[in-house]
Design a protein around this motif. Structure first.
Motif, mmCIF file in Angstrom:
data_model
loop_
_atom_site.group_PDB
_atom_site.id
_atom_site.type_symbol
_atom_site.label_atom_id
_atom_site.label_comp_id
_atom_site.label_asym_id
_atom_site.label_seq_id
_atom_site.Cartn_x
_atom_site.Cartn_y
_atom_site.Cartn_z
ATOM 1 N N SER A 38 38.710 2.801 -1.283
ATOM 2 C CA SER A 38 38.995 3.946 -0.420
ATOM 3 C C SER A 38 37.976 5.054 -0.613
ATOM 4 O O SER A 38 37.493 5.664 0.350
ATOM 5 N N GLU A 39 37.607 5.321 -1.866
ATOM 6 C CA GLU A 39 36.669 6.397 -2.155
ATOM 7 C C GLU A 39 35.231 6.011 -1.805
ATOM 8 O O GLU A 39 34.400 6.883 -1.538
ATOM 9 N N THR A 40 34.958 4.707 -1.785
ATOM 10 C CA THR A 40 33.586 4.247 -1.525
ATOM 11 C C THR A 40 33.326 4.034 -0.046
ATOM 12 O O THR A 40 32.268 4.432 0.479
ATOM 13 N N PHE A 41 34.286 3.413 0.662
ATOM 14 C CA PHE A 41 34.062 3.038 2.068
ATOM 15 C C PHE A 41 34.997 3.736 3.053
ATOM 16 O O PHE A 41 34.789 3.638 4.258
ATOM 17 N N GLY A 42 36.016 4.435 2.553
ATOM 18 C CA GLY A 42 36.988 5.076 3.429
ATOM 19 C C GLY A 42 38.334 4.390 3.339
ATOM 20 O O GLY A 42 38.425 3.172 3.119
ATOM 21 N N ALA A 77 28.975 4.484 1.847
ATOM 22 C CA ALA A 77 28.946 4.430 0.385
ATOM 23 C C ALA A 77 27.853 5.325 -0.182
ATOM 24 O O ALA A 77 28.082 6.069 -1.148
ATOM 25 N N LEU A 78 26.671 5.292 0.397
ATOM 26 C CA LEU A 78 25.566 6.101 -0.113
ATOM 27 C C LEU A 78 25.807 7.589 0.101
ATOM 28 O O LEU A 78 25.359 8.426 -0.698
ATOM 29 N N GLU A 79 26.513 7.943 1.164
ATOM 30 C CA GLU A 79 26.788 9.354 1.445
ATOM 31 C C GLU A 79 27.958 9.896 0.634
ATOM 32 O O GLU A 79 27.953 11.071 0.248
#
Length: 239
Positions: A38-42, A77-79
């Motif tokens: 969730s924190e990485t991709f939504g 993920a990078l943002e």
């Protein structure tokens, strides 16, 4: 709408366990992965998912269904991802493929599926109140034998779970065969509570009956807890 994708993402298990401990996830791997993804991709972007790891391995592969493309997943993920999350997820190893847009009625496929076969009670049963989520086997035993454990014709666990699975496939597909290859009872943490329940892996074959409903079942998962590592239909060629 974007097509459904199947993704595979290599993960380093050592950093994952340390990250989970720091986040207070305890021993519940599913909730740790839920927060990590969730924190990485939504939230809800990569689910249902399934973590596949060999015993004692330092790395594992996470498979998931997602509407997002490979470019969108990497950009998000990078943002947005924290550095410790990116130390777990090998973005360079991320692989994505498009799933078919249409499925032919009558198509036969094999599957590998991990589920948590539970039911919510519509009315009180035994020591459980209305709305309680309990093992589907226990729910059926209480329905058939509310007076207690029977001495004859006991409820057969695998049969109950197979019926549960056929019901959850619904109009999407018929269940041709299913072999229960693992049954365990595992606790899961939801909020501040922890409760034990069935953890089952099936290998079997199904026949698609409604292509659109089948896509929806792949995307939503089979049964409850699809956001925590259960319910992902991994497809294989049928025999």
């Amino acid at each position: 709408m974007n097509v459904l994708h199947l993704i595979s993402l290599p993960l380093d298990l050592g950093p994952l366990r340390r990250w989970a401990a720091m986040r207070g996830c305890g021993a519940d791997e599913g909730i740790a992965l839920h927060h990590l993804l969730s924190e990485t991709f939504g939230k809800g972007v990569t689910q249902p998912f399934r973590l596949m790891a060999a015993p004692g391995a330092a790395r594992a592969t996470l498979y998931a269904y997602a509407r997002a493309s490979e470019a969108d997943l990497k950009q998000t993920a990078l943002e947005c991802a924290m550095p410790d999350a990116l130390a777990i997820c090998d973005l360079d190893g991320l692989a994505v493929k498009e799933m078919p847009k249409a499925w032919r009625q009558g198509r036969r496929l094999a599957f590998d599926l991990r589920v948590r076969p539970t039911k919510r009670l519509l009315k009180p049963a035994g020591a459980f109140g209305k709305g309680a989520e309990i093992d589907a086997y226990l729910a059926e035993a209480l329905r058939r034998h509310p007076e207690g454990r029977p001495t004859e014709n006991p409820v057969e666990r695998e049969s109950v779970y197979r019926n549960w699975l056929a019901e959850r496939l619904g109009a999407a597909a018929t269940l041709d065969e299913a072999r229960l290859v693992r049954f365990e009872r595992r606790p899961v943490q939801r909020g501040k509570t922890s409760r034990e329940g069935p953890d089952v892996i099936w290998h079997g074959e199904l026949t698609i009956q409604d292509g659109d409903a089948f896509v929806a079942r792949l995307e939503s998962g089979v049964g409850r807890h699809a956001a925590f590592g259960y319910g992902m239909l991994l497809l294989r060629p049928a025999r």
